[in-house]
Design a protein around this motif. Structure first.
Motif, PDB file in Angstrom:
ATOM      1  N   ALA A  23       0.851  -1.125  -0.074  1.00 45.92           N
ATOM      2  CA  ALA A  23      -0.112  -0.123   0.022  1.00 45.92           C
ATOM      3  C   ALA A  23       0.899   1.210   0.056  1.00 45.92           C
ATOM      4  O   ALA A  23       1.932   1.168   0.397  1.00 45.92           O
ATOM      5  CB  ALA A  23      -1.041  -0.258   1.299  1.00 45.92           C
ATOM      6  N   ALA A  24       0.320   2.262  -0.543  1.00 47.48           N
ATOM      7  CA  ALA A  24       1.042   3.614  -0.690  1.00 47.48           C
ATOM      8  C   ALA A  24       1.048   3.962   1.003  1.00 47.48           C
ATOM      9  O   ALA A  24       0.266   3.910   1.814  1.00 47.48           O
ATOM     10  CB  ALA A  24       0.286   4.451  -1.406  1.00 47.48           C
ATOM     11  N   PRO A  25       2.053   5.030   1.156  1.00 46.90           N
ATOM     12  CA  PRO A  25       2.112   5.920   2.407  1.00 46.90           C
ATOM     13  C   PRO A  25       0.585   6.269   2.875  1.00 46.90           C
ATOM     14  O   PRO A  25       0.187   6.858   1.943  1.00 46.90           O
ATOM     15  CB  PRO A  25       3.023   6.744   2.310  1.00 46.90           C
ATOM     16  CG  PRO A  25       3.995   6.176   1.341  1.00 46.90           C
ATOM     17  CD  PRO A  25       2.995   5.672   0.309  1.00 46.90           C
ATOM     18  N   ARG A  26       0.326   6.351   3.968  1.00 49.31           N
ATOM     19  CA  ARG A  26      -0.820   7.039   4.567  1.00 49.31           C
ATOM     20  C   ARG A  26      -0.643   8.445   4.355  1.00 49.31           C
ATOM     21  O   ARG A  26       0.319   8.988   4.743  1.00 49.31           O
ATOM     22  CB  ARG A  26      -1.438   6.555   5.826  1.00 49.31           C
ATOM     23  CG  ARG A  26      -1.892   5.119   5.712  1.00 49.31           C
ATOM     24  CD  ARG A  26      -2.275   4.723   7.292  1.00 49.31           C
ATOM     25  NE  ARG A  26      -0.987   4.575   8.262  1.00 49.31           N
ATOM     26  CZ  ARG A  26      -1.086   4.377   9.294  1.00 49.31           C
ATOM     27  NH1 ARG A  26      -1.976   4.832  10.067  1.00 49.31           N
ATOM     28  NH2 ARG A  26       0.269   4.460  10.179  1.00 49.31           N
ATOM     29  N   ASP A  27      -1.803   9.256   4.244  1.00 51.43           N
ATOM     30  CA  ASP A  27      -1.782  10.600   4.293  1.00 51.43           C
ATOM     31  C   ASP A  27      -2.507  10.978   5.809  1.00 51.43           C
ATOM     32  O   ASP A  27      -3.628  11.189   5.947  1.00 51.43           O
ATOM     33  CB  ASP A  27      -2.952  11.197   3.257  1.00 51.43           C
ATOM     34  CG  ASP A  27      -2.823  12.717   3.188  1.00 51.43           C
ATOM     35  OD1 ASP A  27      -1.704  13.499   3.859  1.00 51.43           O
ATOM     36  OD2 ASP A  27      -3.842  13.395   2.656  1.00 51.43           O
ATOM     37  N   LEU A  28      -1.212  11.122   6.601  1.00 47.33           N
ATOM     38  CA  LEU A  28      -1.634  11.392   8.218  1.00 47.33           C
ATOM     39  C   LEU A  28      -1.577  12.729   8.282  1.00 47.33           C
ATOM     40  O   LEU A  28      -1.058  13.567   7.492  1.00 47.33           O
ATOM     41  CB  LEU A  28      -0.498  10.538   8.955  1.00 47.33           C
ATOM     42  CG  LEU A  28      -0.541   9.178   8.717  1.00 47.33           C
ATOM     43  CD1 LEU A  28       0.671   8.436   9.633  1.00 47.33           C
ATOM     44  CD2 LEU A  28      -1.582   8.481   9.119  1.00 47.33           C
ATOM     45  N   PRO A  29      -2.689  13.143   9.309  1.00 45.86           N
ATOM     46  CA  PRO A  29      -2.251  14.615   9.847  1.00 45.86           C
ATOM     47  C   PRO A  29      -1.128  15.024  10.411  1.00 45.86           C
ATOM     48  O   PRO A  29      -0.311  14.317  10.744  1.00 45.86           O
ATOM     49  CB  PRO A  29      -3.461  14.489  11.014  1.00 45.86           C
ATOM     50  CG  PRO A  29      -4.225  13.156  11.053  1.00 45.86           C
ATOM     51  CD  PRO A  29      -3.292  12.152  10.414  1.00 45.86           C
ATOM     52  N   ALA A  30      -1.099  16.239  10.057  1.00 46.99           N
ATOM     53  CA  ALA A  30       0.456  16.856  10.237  1.00 46.99           C
ATOM     54  C   ALA A  30       0.736  16.631  11.924  1.00 46.99           C
ATOM     55  O   ALA A  30       1.783  16.459  12.298  1.00 46.99           O
ATOM     56  CB  ALA A  30       0.297  18.310   9.782  1.00 46.99           C
ATOM     57  N   ALA A  31      -0.385  16.971  12.413  1.00 49.09           N
ATOM     58  CA  ALA A  31       0.051  16.693  13.951  1.00 49.09           C
ATOM     59  C   ALA A  31       0.463  15.383  14.318  1.00 49.09           C
ATOM     60  O   ALA A  31       1.233  15.002  15.324  1.00 49.09           O
ATOM     61  CB  ALA A  31      -1.449  16.944  14.879  1.00 49.09           C
ATOM     62  N   GLN A  32      -0.252  14.137  13.559  1.00 52.88           N
ATOM     63  CA  GLN A  32       0.241  13.006  14.259  1.00 52.88           C
ATOM     64  C   GLN A  32       1.787  12.546  13.639  1.00 52.88           C
ATOM     65  O   GLN A  32       2.477  12.022  14.104  1.00 52.88           O
ATOM     66  CB  GLN A  32      -0.664  11.828  13.531  1.00 52.88           C
ATOM     67  CG  GLN A  32      -0.464  10.335  13.699  1.00 52.88           C
ATOM     68  CD  GLN A  32      -1.294   9.537  13.371  1.00 52.88           C
ATOM     69  OE1 GLN A  32      -2.335  10.073  12.686  1.00 52.88           O
ATOM     70  NE2 GLN A  32      -1.302   8.267  13.537  1.00 52.88           N
ATOM     71  N   GLN A  33       2.121  13.209  12.255  1.00 53.29           N
ATOM     72  CA  GLN A  33       3.531  13.178  11.980  1.00 53.29           C
ATOM     73  C   GLN A  33       4.305  13.715  12.753  1.00 53.29           C
ATOM     74  O   GLN A  33       5.468  13.220  13.248  1.00 53.29           O
ATOM     75  CB  GLN A  33       3.442  13.657  10.403  1.00 53.29           C
ATOM     76  CG  GLN A  33       2.810  12.988   9.457  1.00 53.29           C
ATOM     77  CD  GLN A  33       3.785  11.874   8.987  1.00 53.29           C
ATOM     78  OE1 GLN A  33       4.922  11.483   9.511  1.00 53.29           O
ATOM     79  NE2 GLN A  33       3.373  11.346   7.766  1.00 53.29           N
ATOM     80  N   GLU A  34       4.025  15.002  13.416  1.00 47.88           N
ATOM     81  CA  GLU A  34       4.663  15.616  14.429  1.00 47.88           C
ATOM     82  C   GLU A  34       4.792  14.885  15.656  1.00 47.88           C
ATOM     83  O   GLU A  34       5.914  14.920  16.385  1.00 47.88           O
ATOM     84  CB  GLU A  34       3.932  17.082  14.600  1.00 47.88           C
ATOM     85  CG  GLU A  34       4.747  17.880  15.698  1.00 47.88           C
ATOM     86  CD  GLU A  34       6.191  18.367  15.098  1.00 47.88           C
ATOM     87  OE1 GLU A  34       7.046  18.879  16.172  1.00 47.88           O
ATOM     88  OE2 GLU A  34       6.281  18.352  13.999  1.00 47.88           O
TER      89      GLU A  34
END
Length: 210
Positions: free
Chosen positions: A121-132
């Motif tokens: 699967a392709a990388p998930r489009d996670l919320p910026a706050a979760q990536q942070e």
């Protein structure tokens, strides 16, 4: 809702819909065995220690094998997912310190399931706050990079940087989740670029691949 709870919910949805026999990014582990690891890690630390002492090849760990064998049927697999949902006992650090201990672990193992096999699967489009939130915890994961023969800097497309090892060398650039995957050994699956002077990049890649 905390990020660890958010990620666990997402991981559980993926586990329920996944083929238990599908391969993962973890060598020797299919989805069922990875799920067994998650349950053992939180609810069977003694068995986990015994598996570590046994030093069996991936896919042959005695304790994990017992959990995995009990989850061969659809019912058994569903019950094992339910055990993972139940989580660790309240007295366990896996429960009261879950945000620091489990969050990135869940993120990485979630991608192990999503990106394993022949059609990742392709990388998930996670919320910026979760990536942070992942970025903030990368410091401990990056300790292994201190053994690098050259300096190492971590960077995100948003412009955040962190020194993993001081000195001239290379920069690893990617979203925080991708960096976590790369640092934890999922290098072929991680969308990370390595830049720097050619001799530094060559030395670093040789070390990383060794």
């Amino acid at each position: 809702m905390s990020w660890v709870a958010t990620e666990q919910d997402a991981l559980v949805r993926t586990l329920r819909s996944a083929n238990p026999d599908a391969p993962t990014l973890c060598e020797g582990w299919d989805v069922r065995r990875l799920l067994s690891h998650l349950v053992q890690r939180e609810q069977g630390p003694v068995d986990g220690l015994k598996d570590a002492v046994a030093r069996r090849p991936p896919g042959q760990e005695p304790g994990l094998s017992r959990l995995t064998d009990r989850a061969r049927s659809p019912y058994g697999y569903a019950r094992l997912v339910d055990r993972f949902v139940a989580g660790a006992p309240r007295w366990s650090p896996m429960s009261w310190a879950a945000e620091k201990i489990n969050f990135v672990e869940y993120v990485i193992h979630h991608e192990d399931v999503r990106r394993g096999g022949t059609s990742p699967a392709a990388p998930r489009d996670l919320p910026a706050a979760q990536q942070e939130a992942v970025w903030k915890q990368l410091g401990l994961f990056a300790l292994s990079l201190r053994r690098s023969p050259v300096g190492v800097r971590l960077a995100t497309p948003a412009g955040e940087t962190r020194v993993a090892k001081a000195g001239d060398g290379v920069t690893l650039t990617g979203e925080p989740v991708e960096l976590a995957l790369w640092i934890s050994g999922r290098r072929e699956a991680a969308q990370v670029t390595v830049t720097g002077a050619p001799d530094a990049v060559e030395a670093f890649r040789s070390w990383a691949e060794g």
